[in-house]
Design an enzyme around this catalytic site. Sequence first.
Site, PDB file in Angstrom:
ATOM      1  N   SER A   1       1.019  10.055  -0.022  1.00 29.15           N
ATOM      2  CA  SER A   1       0.522   9.805   1.340  1.00 29.15           C
ATOM      3  C   SER A   1       1.670   9.993   2.314  1.00 29.15           C
ATOM      4  O   SER A   1       1.532  10.601   3.358  1.00 29.15           O
ATOM      5  CB  SER A   1       0.003   8.384   1.460  1.00 29.15           C
ATOM      6  OG  SER A   1      -0.811   8.059   0.374  1.00 29.15           O
TER       7      SER A   1
ATOM      8  N   SER B   1       8.831  10.553  -0.195  1.00 27.09           N
ATOM      9  CA  SER B   1      10.115   9.953  -0.553  1.00 27.09           C
ATOM     10  C   SER B   1      11.014  11.040  -1.092  1.00 27.09           C
ATOM     11  O   SER B   1      10.566  11.920  -1.822  1.00 27.09           O
ATOM     12  CB  SER B   1       9.940   8.904  -1.658  1.00 27.09           C
ATOM     13  OG  SER B   1       9.552   7.690  -1.091  1.00 27.09           O
TER      14      SER B   1
ATOM     15  N   GLU C   1       8.632   1.895  -8.524  1.00 29.22           N
ATOM     16  CA  GLU C   1       8.033   3.188  -8.260  1.00 29.22           C
ATOM     17  C   GLU C   1       8.972   4.363  -8.583  1.00 29.22           C
ATOM     18  O   GLU C   1       8.580   5.344  -9.196  1.00 29.22           O
ATOM     19  CB  GLU C   1       7.726   3.239  -6.766  1.00 29.22           C
ATOM     20  CG  GLU C   1       6.441   3.870  -6.409  1.00 29.22           C
ATOM     21  CD  GLU C   1       6.156   3.699  -4.919  1.00 29.22           C
ATOM     22  OE1 GLU C   1       6.003   4.718  -4.267  1.00 29.22           O
ATOM     23  OE2 GLU C   1       6.085   2.550  -4.434  1.00 29.22           O
TER      24      GLU C   1
END
Lengths: 482, 789
Positions: free
Chosen positions: A304, A307, A250
């Site tokens: 959501s 990070s 990711e």
Amino acid sequence: MTPIGRRLRSFSRPLPEGRGRRSAPLGAGALRAVAAAVAVEERGAAQRGAGGPWDRAVRRMEPRRNGGGADEKPRRREAENPRRWNGSGTGAGSAAAGPEQCEGGGAACGLRRDSVRKNRPLFPWFGLDIGGTLVKLVYFEPKDITAEEEDEEVENLKNIRKYLTSNVAYGSTGIRDVHLELKDLTLCGRKGNLHFIRFPTHDMPAFIQMGSEKHFSSLHTTLCATGGGAYKFEQDFLTMGDLQLRKLDELDCLIKGVLYIDSVGFNGHSECYYFEHPTDTERCQKLPFNLENPYPLLLVNIGSGVSILAVYSKENYRWVTGTSLGGGTFFGLCCLLTGCSTFEEAMEMASHGDSTKVDKLVRDIYGGDYERFGLPGWAVASSFGNMMSKEKRESVSKEDLAKATLITITNNIGSIARMCALNENINRVVFVGNFLRINTISMRLLAYALDYWSKGQLKALFLEHEGYFGAVGALLELLDSA
Amino acid sequence: MHIHLHTDEAGRGAGLAFKMAERGGRGSGGHGSLDKSITLPPDEIFRNLENAKRFAIDIGGSLTKLAYYSTVQHKVARVRSFDHSGKDIENEPLYEISVQEEITARLHFIKFENNYIETCLDFIKDHLVNTETQVIKATGGGAYKFKDLIEKKLGLKVDKEDVMTCLIKGCNFLLRNIPHEVFAYQKDSDTEFRFQTNHPNIFPYLLVNIGSGVSIVKVESEDKFEWIGGSSIGGGTFWGLGALLTKTKKFDELLQLASKGQHTNVDMLVKDVYGGACQTLGLSGNLIASSFGKSTTADKEFSKEDMAKSLLHMISNDIGQLACLYAKLHNLDKIYFGGFFIRGHPVTMRTITFSINFFSKGEVQALFLRHEGYLGAIGAFLKGAEQDNPNQYSWGENYAGSSGLMSTSPDVYPMQRTRSGTFDMFEMDRLERPLVNLPLLKDPSTYIPDTVDLTDDAMARKYWLTCFEEALDGVAKRAAASQPDSVDAPERAEKFRQKYWNKLQTLRQQPFAYGTLTVRSLLDTREHCLNEFNFPDPYSKVKQKENGIALKCFQSVIESLDSLGWEERQFALVKGLLAGNVFDWGAKAVSDVLECEPQFGFEEAKSKLQERPWLEDSYSQWLERLKGPPHKCALIFADNSGIDIILGVFPFVRELLSRGTEVILACNSGPALNDVTYSESLIVAERIAAMDPVIQSALKEEKLLLVQTGSSSPCLDLSRLDKGLAVLVRERKTDLVIIEGMGRAIHTNYYAALKCESLKLAVIKNSWLADRLGGKIFSVIFKYEVPCK
């Protein structure tokens, strides 16, 4: 029970064992099909008819059979760059490794040799980022297709291209962000447009179903996917769609996507921007920012959850922290508090609300500024603090609640980002993620809060393609692997 | 005002449950009309109001904390030497005992719901006789709201003080004065509360106050602190947002909901995003990826409990994360949490602790304060009392007058004590003398006086609580008997019995109520309760008699010792010291014997002692040491009156003096059981000096110094000793510490490490303890230790 702390770095490299789970059984039949498979590689696989796992199995076997002594080569590459190859999954790995083996393989390999020289994977080119709430899909539409190519283009591939590019909405929930489309992009020697599509993660099964119905798997392309959903839905892709995902990290994808999009710009405009005079409605303006020398930067991705990464170079970055108070929290709380059902609705309500009816401000407590601590009267002392009182609960509107929720979440992200920037000694903070979509309120607030509380030391930056960087990164991984 | 006062209901400690009959007076602030008749005087709560001065009040969102300074008149037993010149000494008692009234300073803190504020102000007004008081210091958000009411009701001028300044002043005061004020919270442990040793240096620290919002303050010294940050997501967010989501109005009810909920139904977890891959990826799937991330739908109903739990996690995690970021930026590792969001709620302490551990990777510790709710009131009080210099004194928690820490968690405390309608009290006594560390402690920051932590050790806890329960009737009887001339002595003795009994029941339920539960704290609590009911020294007459008897034997004991050869004498001296230590009214096994065998004497005691080798026996090393050069100065902590001090300790002291060692003899400042007090020791020394030239000249030449410990405990806390003692120890270059007796050398200090040589000796007069240590009753501990170089 816990905060987000998605220590994604911990598994990013090397990728763990076990993704080779799909070691398809190899039978005699598979070996017989090899020659055909090799031949159709570049042109697309649709005409192979049978398709399915057998074909891939065959392709994987192919180098060993054809290449003979060259057998060692791909393995060495694997050893040198284990992440890339491991991460690619078996199908993708062979698609890329195969051609090299083919070089001495005879005339049938002509087109493939061409592809090898140009380092190009098969069309269609997708990058997929499956988040907790939204799936982000980027699609590269080649615009330089030659007549010959068009002739050879399989029906499936053509259909997909037409379907995606001629619509702006897919089903009831899929949306193409036309305004973000990147035109005349050159990728891997091909010219084309990059399309940005999103749909809710809960529609993922329908998406896979569609892929299955459209025989996507017969195209033998590699589907590069990132985000948690790449793992969550891996098995569904396999069983329902007959597709092997190439799962990508990711954060790698995110950074890659950010740096790439910023470097190519936004159709001649700057991808990166900032707000000047963020709280002054009259004077506030969005200005381009040149992110030519981006390092070090703090990258705050608000999906959501949130990070936060400290990026020191293309290869050197660190996950700093995360918070579970993100876009999902805003939207989730809004649904509970106002009964809304879409993000757009929530944002619309928020834009008409007054959060100061809901929040307790410093001036509500101290009558003005709290000078002892240098706190301005307008600062929020307690988010939702006024809602402790029954009378006030009864006098606020849904719009006020939506606005307060937005302000609460945004201020908190700003606060954490600011503390991280101070701890990391970084003064540029880039905010990305779909929470910022159609959300100028938050962006301005972040810009203002960072500036105000750091006394001008920190700068909040934003990128036009908000939430799509992971998907772009996934696409780039696909191209890089070729 | 109908006040049904349930004084010390079983298991409730001093938590006095007020039930005020409310007539319609509802809603926030609710000073509605209250029934004004009083069925029981609440002077059990607002105690000593008649002498009260220096009022301070801290009015929070729901609770009011009132503080005042008062003087307490209580009886003390004084001893006074007779003028014996020309009188028949034989038939006179050794000294005179008189019970005198003494005035000591006490700080009272009372916490109650804002609903009762009007009633309470009325009560205070009616009982306030001190006309000097003109000002009341006020802090907290409600200070503004209730200003007029207070001024009208009390006729005092409200003088507002800054909230944060008060909090920090209060915090510093508690950190300095109350042992076991600080604790870490442990979720899945038998001992939920892990109390911390008071560090000699309390600064710097981070104070995170979670009221309706969050303030993060860095405290660097007594007067230097800085607001370094804050967050608007705090207790008000939990309350306000919680009320909106669950339609539950009260904060405590919201916490109750939260404690029953499942946040995983509402939160999006990492495993919801990653699916089953978490395990292979080494991800913790249970981490929350997005708070409320699953409620992003209009069609689904979520339970109140689940939403409350999710909200609690969200807020606690967020505060913990910010606190860690600030701690990191300012390089601090101690974070104290306070504010109404925390206020002893296990569920919030748990989530905050978890969050701090998670975000700091265990590098930062989340710490909580037992009296956290009183910080503001203490600070406001201190601001108003600056002219009394409260910071110059040492203060001690009065266990008899304090409610103790209550758990509000239903699973921790089955006898659910609702917070509403409850008055919580905290009292601190001003100690006569400032207390400091013994300079000879090897490491003051890790010194723990107590040998066994009864909060940790359930077996030991059960035993000792039962032991104290069983001894209670006898103690009460003795207390009554100690004041034969007082008409109400039996009644007071019964009240004492009841009070201490209830304390013991509270401690069975909540061992952590007053910090780490230890034999010492049980003994101290008993002394506090005795004082509370004006039994300052139930053993004064026993001590007087025993001292008289022992003095008569002194000379013959010395003669027989002097007739022995050197090596024999050393052993006889040690044996005498040990035999003397048998005379301990604190030990039931002994008091039973002493009650029925009045002739039980020194020789009988010697015969009870275990033969060598003793249970702990380093006598040979001690003897070897004595063959070497004399010590420079010995500090001796004495134990019992009578035979112990006179026939055990003094001959031993005499021998040390003869060797050329100076002696500092430290006795308790106040009475505890039959322990010799400082004033008694002065008389005893004087009488011995009259008989013994060695002692006489040593006293005269100040080679024998009598000092007080600053303590009134049968045990010994070497980190809280009289400052004068500490100074003397340093001046005289003390190189030997002798600690005598079960309370001082076994229950406490058995493992205490000192910088110099030490001798810990005691006779174990309790069979359970003897068994624990692997011996039998009347086993001997003789522990001679030399610090490793």
